[in-house]
Design a protein around this motif. Structure first.
Motif, mmCIF file in Angstrom:
data_model
loop_
_atom_site.group_PDB
_atom_site.id
_atom_site.type_symbol
_atom_site.label_atom_id
_atom_site.label_comp_id
_atom_site.label_asym_id
_atom_site.label_seq_id
_atom_site.Cartn_x
_atom_site.Cartn_y
_atom_site.Cartn_z
ATOM 1 N N ALA A 197 0.830 -1.214 0.000
ATOM 2 C CA ALA A 197 0.000 0.000 0.000
ATOM 3 C C ALA A 197 0.860 1.259 0.000
ATOM 4 N N ARG A 198 2.007 1.215 0.662
ATOM 5 C CA ARG A 198 2.863 2.406 0.726
ATOM 6 C C ARG A 198 3.485 2.743 -0.633
ATOM 7 N N TRP A 199 3.385 1.825 -1.604
ATOM 8 C CA TRP A 199 3.906 2.090 -2.947
ATOM 9 C C TRP A 199 2.857 2.721 -3.849
ATOM 10 N N HIS A 200 1.608 2.734 -3.430
ATOM 11 C CA HIS A 200 0.540 3.291 -4.257
ATOM 12 C C HIS A 200 0.679 4.806 -4.308
ATOM 13 N N ASN A 201 0.322 5.358 -5.426
ATOM 14 C CA ASN A 201 0.302 6.812 -5.561
ATOM 15 C C ASN A 201 -0.910 7.197 -6.397
ATOM 16 N N ASP A 202 -1.084 8.458 -6.591
ATOM 17 C CA ASP A 202 -2.220 8.931 -7.373
ATOM 18 C C ASP A 202 -1.894 8.847 -8.857
ATOM 19 N N LEU A 203 -2.401 7.813 -9.484
ATOM 20 C CA LEU A 203 -2.209 7.649 -10.919
ATOM 21 C C LEU A 203 -3.326 8.379 -11.647
ATOM 22 N N ASP A 204 -3.022 8.874 -12.822
ATOM 23 C CA ASP A 204 -4.065 9.553 -13.589
ATOM 24 C C ASP A 204 -4.867 8.563 -14.425
ATOM 25 N N ARG A 205 -4.644 7.295 -14.198
ATOM 26 C CA ARG A 205 -5.401 6.265 -14.907
ATOM 27 C C ARG A 205 -6.040 5.322 -13.892
ATOM 28 N N THR A 206 -7.190 4.812 -14.242
ATOM 29 C CA THR A 206 -7.884 3.875 -13.370
ATOM 30 C C THR A 206 -7.280 2.482 -13.548
ATOM 31 N N PRO A 207 -7.542 1.573 -12.597
ATOM 32 C CA PRO A 207 -7.070 0.192 -12.781
ATOM 33 C C PRO A 207 -7.587 -0.419 -14.085
ATOM 34 N N GLU A 208 -8.787 -0.029 -14.486
ATOM 35 C CA GLU A 208 -9.335 -0.550 -15.739
ATOM 36 C C GLU A 208 -8.529 -0.052 -16.944
ATOM 37 N N ASP A 209 -8.119 1.235 -16.891
ATOM 38 C CA ASP A 209 -7.280 1.794 -17.957
ATOM 39 C C ASP A 209 -5.973 1.020 -18.060
ATOM 40 N N LEU A 210 -5.380 0.759 -16.905
ATOM 41 C CA LEU A 210 -4.092 0.058 -16.884
ATOM 42 C C LEU A 210 -4.247 -1.383 -17.354
ATOM 43 N N ALA A 211 -5.352 -2.018 -16.979
ATOM 44 C CA ALA A 211 -5.600 -3.392 -17.440
ATOM 45 C C ALA A 211 -5.762 -3.429 -18.955
ATOM 46 N N ALA A 212 -6.467 -2.443 -19.515
ATOM 47 C CA ALA A 212 -6.640 -2.384 -20.969
ATOM 48 C C ALA A 212 -5.297 -2.149 -21.662
ATOM 49 N N LEU A 213 -4.470 -1.289 -21.078
ATOM 50 C CA LEU A 213 -3.137 -1.050 -21.635
ATOM 51 C C LEU A 213 -2.311 -2.332 -21.620
ATOM 52 N N ALA A 214 -2.339 -3.044 -20.498
ATOM 53 C CA ALA A 214 -1.584 -4.294 -20.393
ATOM 54 C C ALA A 214 -2.076 -5.325 -21.408
ATOM 55 N N ALA A 215 -3.393 -5.423 -21.575
ATOM 56 C CA ALA A 215 -3.960 -6.376 -22.548
ATOM 57 C C ALA A 215 -3.514 -6.023 -23.956
ATOM 58 N N GLY A 216 -3.485 -4.729 -24.274
ATOM 59 C CA GLY A 216 -3.032 -4.304 -25.594
ATOM 60 C C GLY A 216 -1.574 -4.632 -25.835
ATOM 61 N N LEU A 217 -0.761 -4.427 -24.802
ATOM 62 C CA LEU A 217 0.665 -4.757 -24.932
ATOM 63 C C LEU A 217 0.858 -6.256 -25.111
ATOM 64 N N ALA A 218 0.117 -7.046 -24.352
ATOM 65 C CA ALA A 218 0.241 -8.502 -24.444
ATOM 66 C C ALA A 218 -0.190 -9.014 -25.811
ATOM 67 N N ALA A 219 -1.137 -8.351 -26.437
ATOM 68 C CA ALA A 219 -1.640 -8.780 -27.746
ATOM 69 C C ALA A 219 -0.782 -8.302 -28.908
ATOM 70 N N SER A 220 0.138 -7.389 -28.623
ATOM 71 C CA SER A 220 0.970 -6.839 -29.695
ATOM 72 C C SER A 220 1.928 -7.892 -30.221
ATOM 73 N N PRO A 221 2.112 -7.935 -31.535
ATOM 74 C CA PRO A 221 3.088 -8.887 -32.099
ATOM 75 C C PRO A 221 4.499 -8.479 -31.710
ATOM 76 N N PRO A 222 5.381 -9.448 -31.538
ATOM 77 C CA PRO A 222 6.764 -9.100 -31.189
ATOM 78 C C PRO A 222 7.444 -8.335 -32.320
ATOM 79 N N ARG A 223 8.345 -7.455 -31.935
ATOM 80 C CA ARG A 223 9.115 -6.721 -32.947
ATOM 81 C C ARG A 223 10.251 -7.584 -33.451
ATOM 82 N N SER A 224 10.576 -7.398 -34.681
ATOM 83 C CA SER A 224 11.677 -8.183 -35.270
ATOM 84 C C SER A 224 13.000 -7.533 -34.967
#
Length: 132
Positions: A105-132
């Protein structure tokens, strides 16, 4: 691997998924070799400064077995070298495995994104094809 951990897979199942995906996607051999030995410290010499594969290997070795995000991050950062990168990857892997609640909890800070925003970002990154 991280996506499988987030979805609740065991470490062994997540590693198997990552290994299969690495072969299917033609990931460079050094990365596949890294995935083949995650968790077996006797099989590798952990590097703290070097190329991306060395950093990935070290971060996975700290993040996969850790009991929580703090343990993984502190252990990785304590190795020195590229401490920021090591800590970020090891903490992310441990967070994927243990969930948001494992972030102190002491590592939490005020992010300008919601947990849902961050989850969507992570899902997008995971779905991205690897770079050559």
């Amino acid at each position: 691997m991280v996506g499988a951990l987030v979805d609740g897979a065991t470490v062994d199942a997540a590693l198997a998924t990552a290994r299969t995906a690495a072969v299917e996607r033609g990931v460079p051999v050094p990365v596949r070799e890294t995935l083949a030995v995650v968790g077996d410290r006797s099989a590798v010499t952990l590097a703290t400064d070097g190329d991306a594969v060395d950093l990935l290997e070290t971060a996975l070795h700290e993040g996969v077995p850790a009991a929580d995000v703090e343990e993984a991050t502190v252990a990785a950062v304590s190795r020195g070298g590229a401490a920021g990168a090591l800590g970020a990857v090891a903490g992310a892997v441990a967070g994927a495995r243990h969930g948001r609640a494992s972030v102190p909890a002491r590592w939490h800070n005020d992010l300008d994104r919601t947990p849902e925003d961050l989850a969507a970002l992570a899902a997008g990154l995971a779905a991205s094809p690897p770079r050559s």
